[in-house]
Motif scaffolding. Structure first.
Motif, PDB file in Angstrom:
ATOM      1  N   ALA A 101      43.476 -20.652  -9.863  1.00  0.00           N
ATOM      2  CA  ALA A 101      43.186 -20.772 -11.292  1.00  0.00           C
ATOM      3  C   ALA A 101      42.651 -22.163 -11.608  1.00  0.00           C
ATOM      4  N   MET A 102      43.243 -23.198 -10.995  1.00  0.00           N
ATOM      5  CA  MET A 102      42.776 -24.557 -11.229  1.00  0.00           C
ATOM      6  C   MET A 102      41.338 -24.729 -10.757  1.00  0.00           C
ATOM      7  N   ILE A 103      41.002 -24.183  -9.594  1.00  0.00           N
ATOM      8  CA  ILE A 103      39.645 -24.313  -9.054  1.00  0.00           C
ATOM      9  C   ILE A 103      38.643 -23.591  -9.949  1.00  0.00           C
ATOM     10  N   ILE A 104      38.994 -22.400 -10.422  1.00  0.00           N
ATOM     11  CA  ILE A 104      38.093 -21.651 -11.297  1.00  0.00           C
ATOM     12  C   ILE A 104      37.815 -22.435 -12.574  1.00  0.00           C
ATOM     13  N   VAL A 105      38.852 -22.992 -13.180  1.00  0.00           N
ATOM     14  CA  VAL A 105      38.677 -23.769 -14.413  1.00  0.00           C
ATOM     15  C   VAL A 105      37.829 -25.001 -14.143  1.00  0.00           C
ATOM     16  N   GLN A 106      38.049 -25.664 -13.036  1.00  0.00           N
ATOM     17  CA  GLN A 106      37.266 -26.854 -12.716  1.00  0.00           C
ATOM     18  C   GLN A 106      35.807 -26.507 -12.469  1.00  0.00           C
ATOM     19  N   VAL A 107      35.526 -25.400 -11.781  1.00  0.00           N
ATOM     20  CA  VAL A 107      34.144 -24.998 -11.538  1.00  0.00           C
ATOM     21  C   VAL A 107      33.448 -24.696 -12.864  1.00  0.00           C
ATOM     22  N   ILE A 108      34.145 -24.021 -13.770  1.00  0.00           N
ATOM     23  CA  ILE A 108      33.575 -23.721 -15.080  1.00  0.00           C
ATOM     24  C   ILE A 108      33.291 -25.011 -15.843  1.00  0.00           C
ATOM     25  N   LEU A 109      34.237 -25.943 -15.822  1.00  0.00           N
ATOM     26  CA  LEU A 109      34.035 -27.216 -16.523  1.00  0.00           C
ATOM     27  C   LEU A 109      32.898 -28.027 -15.919  1.00  0.00           C
ATOM     28  N   ILE A 110      32.809 -28.056 -14.603  1.00  0.00           N
ATOM     29  CA  ILE A 110      31.723 -28.793 -13.945  1.00  0.00           C
ATOM     30  C   ILE A 110      30.381 -28.158 -14.291  1.00  0.00           C
ATOM     31  N   GLY A 111      30.328 -26.825 -14.264  1.00  0.00           N
ATOM     32  CA  GLY A 111      29.093 -26.143 -14.647  1.00  0.00           C
ATOM     33  C   GLY A 111      28.695 -26.447 -16.082  1.00  0.00           C
ATOM     34  N   PHE A 112      29.679 -26.475 -16.966  1.00  0.00           N
ATOM     35  CA  PHE A 112      29.415 -26.789 -18.367  1.00  0.00           C
ATOM     36  C   PHE A 112      28.913 -28.219 -18.514  1.00  0.00           C
ATOM     37  N   LEU A 113      29.519 -29.160 -17.780  1.00  0.00           N
ATOM     38  CA  LEU A 113      29.073 -30.551 -17.837  1.00  0.00           C
ATOM     39  C   LEU A 113      27.656 -30.713 -17.301  1.00  0.00           C
ATOM     40  N   VAL A 114      27.336 -30.043 -16.209  1.00  0.00           N
ATOM     41  CA  VAL A 114      25.972 -30.101 -15.667  1.00  0.00           C
ATOM     42  C   VAL A 114      24.979 -29.548 -16.683  1.00  0.00           C
ATOM     43  N   PHE A 115      25.339 -28.438 -17.323  1.00  0.00           N
ATOM     44  CA  PHE A 115      24.482 -27.851 -18.353  1.00  0.00           C
ATOM     45  C   PHE A 115      24.266 -28.830 -19.507  1.00  0.00           C
ATOM     46  N   LEU A 116      25.327 -29.482 -19.963  1.00  0.00           N
ATOM     47  CA  LEU A 116      25.204 -30.457 -21.054  1.00  0.00           C
ATOM     48  C   LEU A 116      24.314 -31.631 -20.655  1.00  0.00           C
ATOM     49  N   CYS A 117      24.495 -32.131 -19.439  1.00  0.00           N
ATOM     50  CA  CYS A 117      23.675 -33.247 -18.966  1.00  0.00           C
ATOM     51  C   CYS A 117      22.206 -32.858 -18.887  1.00  0.00           C
ATOM     52  N   LEU A 118      21.928 -31.654 -18.386  1.00  0.00           N
ATOM     53  CA  LEU A 118      20.536 -31.195 -18.304  1.00  0.00           C
ATOM     54  C   LEU A 118      19.922 -31.044 -19.694  1.00  0.00           C
ATOM     55  N   CYS A 119      20.673 -30.484 -20.618  1.00  0.00           N
ATOM     56  CA  CYS A 119      20.178 -30.350 -21.997  1.00  0.00           C
ATOM     57  C   CYS A 119      19.908 -31.712 -22.618  1.00  0.00           C
ATOM     58  N   ARG A 120      20.778 -32.647 -22.355  1.00  0.00           N
ATOM     59  CA  ARG A 120      20.625 -33.996 -22.908  1.00  0.00           C
ATOM     60  C   ARG A 120      19.395 -34.676 -22.325  1.00  0.00           C
ATOM     61  N   GLN A 121      19.175 -34.533 -21.014  1.00  0.00           N
ATOM     62  CA  GLN A 121      18.008 -35.138 -20.380  1.00  0.00           C
ATOM     63  C   GLN A 121      16.713 -34.514 -20.904  1.00  0.00           C
ATOM     64  N   ARG A 122      16.704 -33.205 -21.103  1.00  0.00           N
ATOM     65  CA  ARG A 122      15.517 -32.549 -21.657  1.00  0.00           C
ATOM     66  C   ARG A 122      15.222 -33.031 -23.070  1.00  0.00           C
ATOM     67  N   ALA A 123      16.283 -33.185 -23.848  1.00  0.00           N
ATOM     68  CA  ALA A 123      16.091 -33.664 -25.220  1.00  0.00           C
ATOM     69  C   ALA A 123      15.535 -35.079 -25.222  1.00  0.00           C
ATOM     70  N   LYS A 124      15.997 -35.947 -24.313  1.00  0.00           N
ATOM     71  CA  LYS A 124      15.484 -37.307 -24.223  1.00  0.00           C
ATOM     72  C   LYS A 124      14.024 -37.316 -23.788  1.00  0.00           C
ATOM     73  N   SER A 125      13.705 -36.465 -22.797  1.00  0.00           N
ATOM     74  CA  SER A 125      12.321 -36.430 -22.317  1.00  0.00           C
ATOM     75  C   SER A 125      11.389 -35.876 -23.384  1.00  0.00           C
ATOM     76  N   ARG A 126      11.835 -34.937 -24.203  1.00  0.00           N
ATOM     77  CA  ARG A 126      11.008 -34.423 -25.302  1.00  0.00           C
ATOM     78  C   ARG A 126      10.769 -35.504 -26.350  1.00  0.00           C
ATOM     79  N   ARG A 127      11.794 -36.305 -26.626  1.00  0.00           N
ATOM     80  CA  ARG A 127      11.630 -37.392 -27.596  1.00  0.00           C
ATOM     81  C   ARG A 127      10.617 -38.418 -27.090  1.00  0.00           C
ATOM     82  N   ARG A 128      10.684 -38.727 -25.798  1.00  0.00           N
ATOM     83  CA  ARG A 128       9.754 -39.688 -25.211  1.00  0.00           C
ATOM     84  C   ARG A 128       8.328 -39.159 -25.251  1.00  0.00           C
ATOM     85  N   ASN A 129       8.169 -37.864 -24.915  1.00  0.00           N
ATOM     86  CA  ASN A 129       6.828 -37.275 -24.885  1.00  0.00           C
ATOM     87  C   ASN A 129       6.232 -37.137 -26.281  1.00  0.00           C
TER      88      ASN A 129
END
Length: 202
Positions: A172-200
């Protein structure tokens, strides 16, 4: 400074997950035999000798409410109380509660010294219990000359149940951690895309 927020968020989530994984979900007081967990689950509990009753919050409160020590399995407050060592990977056993937090590691899992100033290493799996070291599973012969697998099955089932519970908690701990890590990666990717759109767009 903005880039440290996801890292900080990840660290906080990881620490919370570790805390949830190692805390006991059923909130069973220390020193209680697994067969007694239901007995101690109610809000008002009777002493096993029938002498008194007490509320759940008075378990292990360093005050002896029951003559037989029912309310103090995890402290040395009652001289008649018994402490249960789970000793996963070895043989479970009962101790007199006077041995709890006495600066001596009596349980091979170290659970009897949970609130003392010494740290007891868990030596159960390494054969910290003398009975565990001397078990010979290949030559269990009773006095009539036939093999007795019943004792082996008892010990294996006790060890197996503890292991299964631990593995389910880790899963259960591993499943929750994988979900949280996936969510964090998704947030980071969204944030980077938003920054690159602002720059462009500039």
């Amino acid at each position: 400074m903005e880039s440290t927020n996801p890292v900080l968020f990840f660290i906080v989530c990881f620490l919370l997950n570790l805390n949830l994984a190692f805390s006991d979900p059923s909130n069973v007081p220390i020193g209680i035999h697994p067969l007694d967990e239901k007995y101690f689950a109610s809000e008002v509990i009777k002493c096993k000798d029938g002498s008194n009753s007490f509320t759940r919050d008075r378990i292990n409160d360093e005050f002896c409410d029951c003559v037989d020590g029912t309310d103090e399995p995890g402290t040395s407050a009652c001289p008649a109380a018994k402490f249960y060592c789970r000793n996963s990977g070895s043989t479970p056993k009962f101790l007199f509660s006077s041995r709890v937090n006495d600066q001596i590691c009596d349980c091979c899992d170290g659970s009897d010294e949970y609130d003392s100033s010494i740290i007891c290493p868990n030596t159960c799996i390494m054969g910290g219990h003398s009975e565990y070291k001397t078990i010979n599973y290949n030559s269990r012969i009773n006095k009539f000359g036939s093999h007795s697998p019943h004792t082996k099955q008892k010990k294996v089932s006790q060890i197996g149940e503890d292991t299964i519970q631990k593995l389910q908690g880790m899963k259960a701990m591993i499943i929750v951690q994988v979900i949280l890590i996936g969510f964090l990666v998704f947030l980071c990717l969204c944030r980077q895309r938003a920054k690159s759109r602002r720059r462009n767009s500039r």
